[in-house]
Enzyme design. Structure first.
Site: not given
Ligand code: FEO
Length: 397
Positions: A28, A82, A84, A86, A148, A167, A195, A228
């Protein structure tokens, strides 16, 4: 038994069952130069539990890694820390494949996941302080709203002392190594700061609050397992320290001079400015915006005390590349900066003034007036830019 797509052991009862996305470069708008991973975790307890999933395209890989430990249909609980995509993209397929008795997310997570996957998604809300007994161990939850997204939360498995931090405390880094202590510390430092700057900087005060609150939560953490990048089993203070230092945004004696240029005039001004800064012992990074991605620029912004942006005027506007970068940086809310806007023009000269207005909108103090040259800088102009560098360095102190 097949040897590919196997799980990796995290602790006695926890397995990594995620995916490594080696080739993703656009996340993104963030250039993930070293790829990323989507970490998902399988807890083997009386209630078999999956913590987070991955992008939808990795569902087969996740199922295969889970199957290397246990029949996926034995999963009892799925936790979505989370929502999102991903981390949740593969959730519907995982639910369909495993038919868990319970799926949980934060209150906001329930709303977001239903918005993505349909109002009939069977999912329960948990909030800070709630616990879920898995049999021998217990999962507890802490709301981390805006770290996040509004739905974000972290979970803690007391039996193996693992914090699943989603995240938070992560980084975009694809690696064959699971653990941070197996990776070059300079890479970890850069990628964690990058990051933070690009994903979490806009919520820096909340990160400090979370880090401050961790000891009071009574969590005895042995392993930090973000969604991540690598996991941490040693020197947990390293990643916490990187995050804390990034969140505090204390300016270094460092300047970023970022410019775009049409026929080289703004570039010459940028280099004279950089020399003035260097003459005062300021560490300087100079870059043409067509060479550096906006997310690399934001990484430099994050610890710079001085941010100088230069662009020519084109069609009564600043250069589009500059508008892109400034819009991006503004949303990430950098603090504690001194700014400077400059450029070159032939006819009307709005470009640098627009830059100054953007810096102003970010709350960046500008101790020196906007400076522009017409067509090409003279030697006097270059001297003046050198002196601007000296003045900015003095203003930084
Ligand atoms: Fe906020 Fe890794 O997604």
């Amino acid at each position: 038994m097949k040897e590919y797509f196997k799980a990796e052991r995290v602790s006695e009862n926890v397995w990594w069952v995620g995916a490594i996305d080696w080739n993703v470069r656009n996340f993104h708008g963030y250039e993930t130069s070293r790829g990323t991973s989507y970490n998902a975790f399988l807890i083997i307890d009386e209630k078999i539990t999956l913590v987070d999933t991955a992008k939808a395209c990795f569902v087969d890989e996740l199922l295969a890694r889970i199957a290397s430990v246990i029949d996926p249909s034995k999963i009892d609980i799925i936790v979505s820390n989370h929502s999102e995509p991903d981390h949740s993209g593969a959730l519907p397929a995982l639910i369909a494949a495993t038919q868990p008795e319970k799926v949980v997310a934060s209150v906001a997570g329930v709303k977001t996941l239903r918005a993505y996957f349909g109002e009939d998604l069977a999912i329960d809300a948990v909030k800070t302080g709630d616990t879920l007994s898995l049999g021998k161990g217990t999962l507890s939850f802490v709301d981390t709203k805006m770290l996040h997204w509004p739905d974000s939360m972290v979970s803690y498995y007391d039996r193996d002392k693992v914090l699943f931090s989603q995240d938070a405390l992560g980084m975009h880094l694809a690696s064959s190594e699971l653990w941070a202590d197996q990776i070059d510390p300079s890479i970890l430092d850069y990628e964690a700061r990058k990051y933070f700057a690009n994903i979490l900087n806009f919520q820096a005060p909340k990160v400090i609050s979370l880090l401050d609150s961790l000891p009071g939560l009574g969590l005895d953490i042995s392993i930090i397992a973000p969604d991540h990048g690598p996991l941490w089993r040693k020197d947990l203070e390293t990643i916490i320290g990187i995050y804390r230092s990034a969140a505090e945004q204390k300016p270094k004696r460092k300047a970023l001079v970022a410019y775009s240029t049409m026929w080289g005039a703004t570039a010459r001004c940028a280099n004279a400015l950089a020399d003035g800064l260097r003459s005062q012992g300021v560490s300087v990074v100079v870059t043409d915006l067509y060479v550096s991605h906006r997310s690399a620029i934001m990484t430099e912004v994050s610890d710079a005390g001085i941010i100088a942006f230069g662009a020519p005027t084109m069609n009564n506007q600043m250069y589009p590349a500059m508008a892109d970068v400034l819009t991006y940086i503004k949303g990430l809310k950098p603090k504690n900066k001194i700014g400077f806007a400059f450029g070159a023009y032939g006819w009307s000269g709005e470009g640098a003034k627009h830059i100054a207005a953007e810096l102003d909108a970010m709350g960046v103090q500008q101790p020196i007036e906007v400076r522009q040259v017409k067509y090409m800088p003279t030697s006097e102009d270059l001297e003046a830019f050198f002196n601007c560098g000296v003045e900015l360095a003095k203003a930084l102190g």
